[in-house]
Design an enzyme around this catalytic site. Structure first.
Site, short mmCIF file in Angstrom:
data_model
loop_
_atom_site.label_atom_id
_atom_site.label_comp_id
_atom_site.label_asym_id
_atom_site.label_seq_id
_atom_site.Cartn_x
_atom_site.Cartn_y
_atom_site.Cartn_z
N SER A 111 -21.17 -2.54 42.70
CA SER A 111 -21.69 -1.69 43.77
C SER A 111 -23.21 -1.76 43.86
O SER A 111 -23.90 -1.96 42.85
CB SER A 111 -21.27 -0.24 43.51
OG SER A 111 -21.93 0.65 44.39
N TYR A 134 -24.56 -1.92 50.56
CA TYR A 134 -24.82 -0.86 51.52
C TYR A 134 -26.04 -1.27 52.35
O TYR A 134 -27.03 -1.74 51.79
CB TYR A 134 -25.11 0.48 50.83
CG TYR A 134 -23.90 1.18 50.29
CD1 TYR A 134 -22.82 1.49 51.11
CD2 TYR A 134 -23.83 1.57 48.95
CE1 TYR A 134 -21.71 2.15 50.61
CE2 TYR A 134 -22.73 2.23 48.45
CZ TYR A 134 -21.67 2.51 49.29
OH TYR A 134 -20.56 3.17 48.79
N THR A 160 -19.94 -2.70 53.08
CA THR A 160 -19.32 -1.40 53.35
C THR A 160 -19.93 -0.79 54.60
O THR A 160 -21.14 -0.58 54.66
CB THR A 160 -19.50 -0.45 52.16
OG1 THR A 160 -18.85 -1.02 51.01
CG2 THR A 160 -18.90 0.91 52.45
N LYS A 256 -15.68 -3.90 54.60
CA LYS A 256 -14.91 -2.82 53.98
C LYS A 256 -15.09 -1.52 54.77
O LYS A 256 -16.18 -1.22 55.23
CB LYS A 256 -15.37 -2.61 52.54
CG LYS A 256 -14.57 -1.57 51.76
CD LYS A 256 -15.04 -1.54 50.31
CE LYS A 256 -14.23 -0.56 49.49
NZ LYS A 256 -14.55 0.85 49.84
N HIS A 280 -12.30 4.90 52.24
CA HIS A 280 -13.27 5.21 51.17
C HIS A 280 -12.65 6.15 50.14
O HIS A 280 -13.32 7.02 49.57
CB HIS A 280 -14.54 5.83 51.76
CG HIS A 280 -15.79 5.43 51.03
ND1 HIS A 280 -16.63 4.44 51.47
CD2 HIS A 280 -16.37 5.89 49.89
CE1 HIS A 280 -17.65 4.30 50.65
NE2 HIS A 280 -17.51 5.16 49.67
#
Length: 413
Positions: A111, A134, A160, A256, A280
């Site tokens: 992540s 992100y 994402t 995603k 999520h």
């Protein structure tokens, strides 16, 4: 003499042990959803409601769960999902999870808001891993993250798109979630009951966001980091930004957060090599449908133009098989492996994968399936929910009611 570890037979056993060993704020960070947590609960409940067709009189010898995801051969159709603060479930958690996934033969996804950095994980592993991105307002930082993922030889970028704003999670607010934990009386009292976790944290230097601290101007401590992150969610994020990232990233691109057939088609049109059907984990829009409820119509909408991954609610090998039968090429597992990590560290992640693999293999056998690639709607009673992209025929012995026929799926746009 240390007491023997408890017998672990299922993911729930790992969850219970993790709850005992992980500080409250970090356990709650994993085991919660937004607002009423209705969508969070529906993810698992809707998967549990799908029933299998048990078969007999068929040879089920030589079963194989092996397949491929984005051109990578995998032991089973599973990837470890990107999860924030993984290194707060257990010291050096991202490194431990990546190692376990590598040994087991499934992808690991790091992540953006991990504790261990891209470089930390790359130095500790031998095979390429996936990196989740992100999109922040600071596009220069985003561009540098992409370059760092390239330098680390990441084999896929997971973009994402469902976190332009953050859903309200009551438990995080009440716990005063921070990393490292603030030294409040409540936190200190809770930490005193978690000696194993505290010892691990004392023996690592990784206690903050490794991909951000030291890589952003003006961010030098926890306070300045929290302020920066709070300002960085980009509400202007659009498909134009996806096209910009597609140009900068020449590897596999996974989009995603898809929960609508029309958005799935747009993802393909804007360069996605794969999509992840996901809400999520019920942590964003409470009141949204479960991911499994939307999987069939989304898989129908994109056909074979892209690979379809699935997440939100996977707690067993049976859940994996249900998702594959309804059109997924594979699944991403988040909470399940975090429970294992919090419970037993690296060994717990391995145990999680072993449990999922065994449950998947046994269920395939009882459904008369010898290859994961052959799993389709015919292994589900009445073919499962409406929509989907099954390769096999509908069960001849069970006429499909009109409400369950593929042509009743939600339109692609």
């Amino acid at each position: 003499m240390r007491p023997p570890e408890p017998l672990i037979t299922c993911i729930e056993d790992l969850r219970v042990l993790a709850q005992r060993r992980v500080p409250r704020m970090f356990y709650d960070y994993v085991d919660c959803g937004s607002w009423t947590e209705g969508t969070y609960r529906a993810n698992s409940a809707d998967l549990a409601a799908i029933r299998f067709r048990q078969r007999i009189g068929l040879s089920i010898a030589g079963r194989s769960t092996a397949t491929s995801l984005l051109g990578e051969t995998v032991t089973m159709p599973v990837a470890l999902a990107p999860t924030g603060l993984t290194g707060m479930q257990h010291a050096d958690g991202e490194i431990l999870a990546a190692r376990a996934a590598e040994r087991f033969g499934v992808p690991f996804t790091l992540s953006t808001v991990s504790i261990c950095s891209i470089e930390d994980v790359a130095a500790a592993t031998r095979k390429p891993f996936w990196f989740q991105l992100y999109v922040m307002r600071d596009r220069d930082f985003v561009a540098r993250l992409i370059d760092r993922a390239k330098a680390a030889r990441c084999s896929a970028l997971v973009l994402t798109l469902d976190l332009q704003i953050q859903g309200q999670r009551h438990k995080d607010l009440k716990n005063g979630l921070s990393t490292p934990p603030k030294p409040t009386l409540r936190n200190l009292m809770n930490l005193a009951t978690k000696p194993r976790w505290c010892l691990g944290m004392l023996n690592t230097r990784r206690r903050s966001f490794g991909n951000i601290v030291g890589h952003v101007s003006g961010v030098s401590d926890v306070g300045s980091l929290a302020a920066w992150v709070g300002q960085q969610f980009d509400q202007t994020l659009s498909w134009e930004d996806v096209r910009w990232i597609r140009k900068k990233w020449d590897g596999k691109l996974i989009v995603k957060g898809v929960l609508d057939p029309g958005d799935a088609v747009l993802a393909v049109e804007n360069g996605a090599d794969a999509i992840v059907v996901s809400n999520h984990g019920g942590r964003q829009l409470d009141g949204a449908p479960s991911s499994i409820a939307m999987l069939p119509s989304i898989a129908e909408a994109v056909g074979r133009r892209t690979e379809v991954l699935f997440d939100s609610g996977i707690r067993s090998g049976q859940d994996i098989l249900k998702a594959v039968a309804l059109g997924a090429d594979g699944v991403m597992v988040g909470r399940a492996f975090l429970y294992g990590l919090g419970a037993l560290g690296e060994a717990g992640v391995t145990r999680c994968l072993e449990i999922l693999h065994r449950e998947l293999d046994l269920t395939m056998g009882l459904c008369g399936v010898t290859s994961i690639g052959a799993a389709d709607r015919t292994i589900l009673l009445d073919g499962g929910p409406a929509g989907g992209r099954a390769d096999g025929p509908w069960p001849a012995a069970r006429p499909v009611p009109p409400a369950l026929r593929p042509e009743t799926a939600i339109p692609a746009a």
